[in-house]
Motif scaffolding. Sequence first.
Motif, PDB file in Angstrom:
ATOM      1  N   UNK A 154      -0.976  -2.962 -10.135  1.00 31.87           N
ATOM      2  CA  UNK A 154      -1.969  -1.979  -9.698  1.00 31.87           C
ATOM      3  C   UNK A 154      -3.397  -2.482  -9.866  1.00 31.87           C
ATOM      4  N   UNK A 155      -3.646  -3.353 -10.837  1.00 36.35           N
ATOM      5  CA  UNK A 155      -4.993  -3.886 -11.024  1.00 36.35           C
ATOM      6  C   UNK A 155      -5.280  -5.073 -10.112  1.00 36.35           C
ATOM      7  N   UNK A 156      -4.298  -5.956  -9.948  1.00 31.06           N
ATOM      8  CA  UNK A 156      -4.554  -7.181  -9.186  1.00 31.06           C
ATOM      9  C   UNK A 156      -4.285  -7.027  -7.697  1.00 31.06           C
ATOM     10  N   UNK A 157      -3.383  -6.127  -7.321  1.00 28.00           N
ATOM     11  CA  UNK A 157      -3.003  -5.991  -5.919  1.00 28.00           C
ATOM     12  C   UNK A 157      -2.151  -7.132  -5.405  1.00 28.00           C
ATOM     13  N   UNK A 158      -1.660  -7.984  -6.306  1.00 26.96           N
ATOM     14  CA  UNK A 158      -0.884  -9.139  -5.856  1.00 26.96           C
ATOM     15  C   UNK A 158       0.496  -8.720  -5.361  1.00 26.96           C
ATOM     16  N   UNK A 159       1.127  -9.598  -4.608  1.00 21.38           N
ATOM     17  CA  UNK A 159       2.470  -9.349  -4.111  1.00 21.38           C
ATOM     18  C   UNK A 159       3.510  -9.781  -5.129  1.00 21.38           C
ATOM     19  N   UNK A 160       4.549  -8.993  -5.261  1.00 26.92           N
ATOM     20  CA  UNK A 160       5.708  -9.354  -6.067  1.00 26.92           C
ATOM     21  C   UNK A 160       6.834  -9.737  -5.122  1.00 26.92           C
ATOM     22  N   UNK A 161       7.472 -10.844  -5.397  1.00 25.84           N
ATOM     23  CA  UNK A 161       8.562 -11.314  -4.545  1.00 25.84           C
ATOM     24  C   UNK A 161       9.794 -10.437  -4.707  1.00 25.84           C
ATOM     25  N   UNK A 162      10.745 -10.623  -3.807  1.00 26.70           N
ATOM     26  CA  UNK A 162      11.998  -9.890  -3.929  1.00 26.70           C
ATOM     27  C   UNK A 162      12.700 -10.174  -5.234  1.00 26.70           C
ATOM     28  N   UNK A 163      12.702 -11.442  -5.662  1.00 25.91           N
ATOM     29  CA  UNK A 163      13.357 -11.802  -6.929  1.00 25.91           C
ATOM     30  C   UNK A 163      12.676 -11.134  -8.102  1.00 25.91           C
ATOM     31  N   UNK A 164      11.329 -11.110  -8.107  1.00 25.50           N
ATOM     32  CA  UNK A 164      10.609 -10.418  -9.180  1.00 25.50           C
ATOM     33  C   UNK A 164      10.946  -8.931  -9.180  1.00 25.50           C
TER      34      UNK A 164
ATOM     35  N   UNK B 241       0.813  -1.201   0.000  1.00 25.83           N
ATOM     36  CA  UNK B 241       0.000   0.000   0.000  1.00 25.83           C
ATOM     37  C   UNK B 241       0.849   1.255   0.000  1.00 25.83           C
ATOM     38  N   UNK B 242       0.607   2.123   0.987  1.00 26.13           N
ATOM     39  CA  UNK B 242       1.380   3.352   1.087  1.00 26.13           C
ATOM     40  C   UNK B 242       2.853   3.070   1.347  1.00 26.13           C
ATOM     41  N   UNK B 243       3.163   1.926   1.958  1.00 23.13           N
ATOM     42  CA  UNK B 243       4.565   1.540   2.129  1.00 23.13           C
ATOM     43  C   UNK B 243       5.230   1.302   0.797  1.00 23.13           C
ATOM     44  N   UNK B 244       4.514   0.636  -0.131  1.00 25.95           N
ATOM     45  CA  UNK B 244       5.036   0.430  -1.477  1.00 25.95           C
ATOM     46  C   UNK B 244       5.245   1.758  -2.186  1.00 25.95           C
ATOM     47  N   UNK B 245       4.357   2.715  -1.910  1.00 26.34           N
ATOM     48  CA  UNK B 245       4.510   4.048  -2.504  1.00 26.34           C
ATOM     49  C   UNK B 245       5.755   4.737  -1.964  1.00 26.34           C
ATOM     50  N   UNK B 246       6.012   4.636  -0.663  1.00 31.22           N
ATOM     51  CA  UNK B 246       7.222   5.236  -0.095  1.00 31.22           C
ATOM     52  C   UNK B 246       8.472   4.676  -0.762  1.00 31.22           C
ATOM     53  N   UNK B 247       8.507   3.355  -0.956  1.00 28.09           N
ATOM     54  CA  UNK B 247       9.656   2.743  -1.622  1.00 28.09           C
ATOM     55  C   UNK B 247       9.742   3.213  -3.070  1.00 28.09           C
ATOM     56  N   UNK B 248       8.604   3.248  -3.749  1.00 31.29           N
ATOM     57  CA  UNK B 248       8.557   3.702  -5.140  1.00 31.29           C
ATOM     58  C   UNK B 248       9.065   5.129  -5.281  1.00 31.29           C
TER      59      UNK B 248
ATOM     60  N   UNK C  33      -6.584  -1.937  -4.956  1.00 30.53           N
ATOM     61  CA  UNK C  33      -7.752  -2.616  -5.522  1.00 30.53           C
ATOM     62  C   UNK C  33      -8.368  -3.596  -4.527  1.00 30.53           C
ATOM     63  N   UNK C  34      -7.582  -4.069  -3.574  1.00 28.45           N
ATOM     64  CA  UNK C  34      -8.094  -5.018  -2.584  1.00 28.45           C
ATOM     65  C   UNK C  34      -9.061  -4.350  -1.597  1.00 28.45           C
ATOM     66  N   UNK C  35      -8.990  -3.024  -1.502  1.00 28.12           N
ATOM     67  CA  UNK C  35      -9.893  -2.311  -0.586  1.00 28.12           C
ATOM     68  C   UNK C  35     -10.871  -1.432  -1.361  1.00 28.12           C
TER      69      UNK C  35
END
Length: 283
Positions: A185-195, A132-139, A157-159
Amino acid sequence: MTQHNADALLAGNRVTLANYEARHFGWSVNAGVATVTLNRPERKNPLTFESYAELRDLFRQLVYATDVKAVVIHGAGENFCSGGDVHEIIGPLIDLPMPELLMFTRMTGDLVKAIRHCPQPVVAAVDGVCAGAGAILAMASDLRLGTARSKLAFLFSRVGLAGCDMGACSILPRIIGQGRATELLLTGRSASGEEGFAWGFYNRLCEPAALLDEAAKLAAELVAGPTFAHGITKKMLHQEWSMSIDEAIESEAQAQAICMSTRDFDRAYRAFAAKSRPVFEGD
């Protein structure tokens, strides 16, 4: 303008932040490297209304800071940030009228603007949950170090919300590409560190125990460089998104001419001529 007035003007626009007392996150400054610690590990370091606002105001002050040359942001414990606190942010938002909702979304966007516009390189050290917003901070950070167990997720999208939050639809595609950004952004799925590493979101992956040290080391390397010029590089990387190639080339000509007038450029030449390493001072 007299020299006295010029000095007074400059002094009025300079701040030191080593002794800044943060209320809603950890803050320290050591040898030019500031460290922001999101420190609610029992909840995976979520953000609150107050921490959003304080982070925004602090990053705005960094424009004028004389003692901070790079910033590391990380989460306490084994996670980076789980996003907005469900009980302290998500719940209250349900009952707010539209004008106040817009005040909130503009405030969160202003945090991204403040990170993007401060001259200091910002290094995100991302372990565990980065959602969420944590991913935005990293981005929004300039450089990102991750771990194999990092879990990057844009959960909007999950909320029931759109993925266009805090600049995500503009910034994320520029980092990982339009197709990959659209998927996250559409699925809200998690991406692994390797991805995340393979896609270019992370500059490199580290062992969890070494992550913060590696981020601090990278920040220290930047502090040892020509920090004024680093600020120009960051500015141009952001500013040139909306320019044509011809406009970008002209803007870079002007920016580089400014850097050529610095003492650091002179120091670099004299060190090269003396077959020694330059010691940059950021002026």
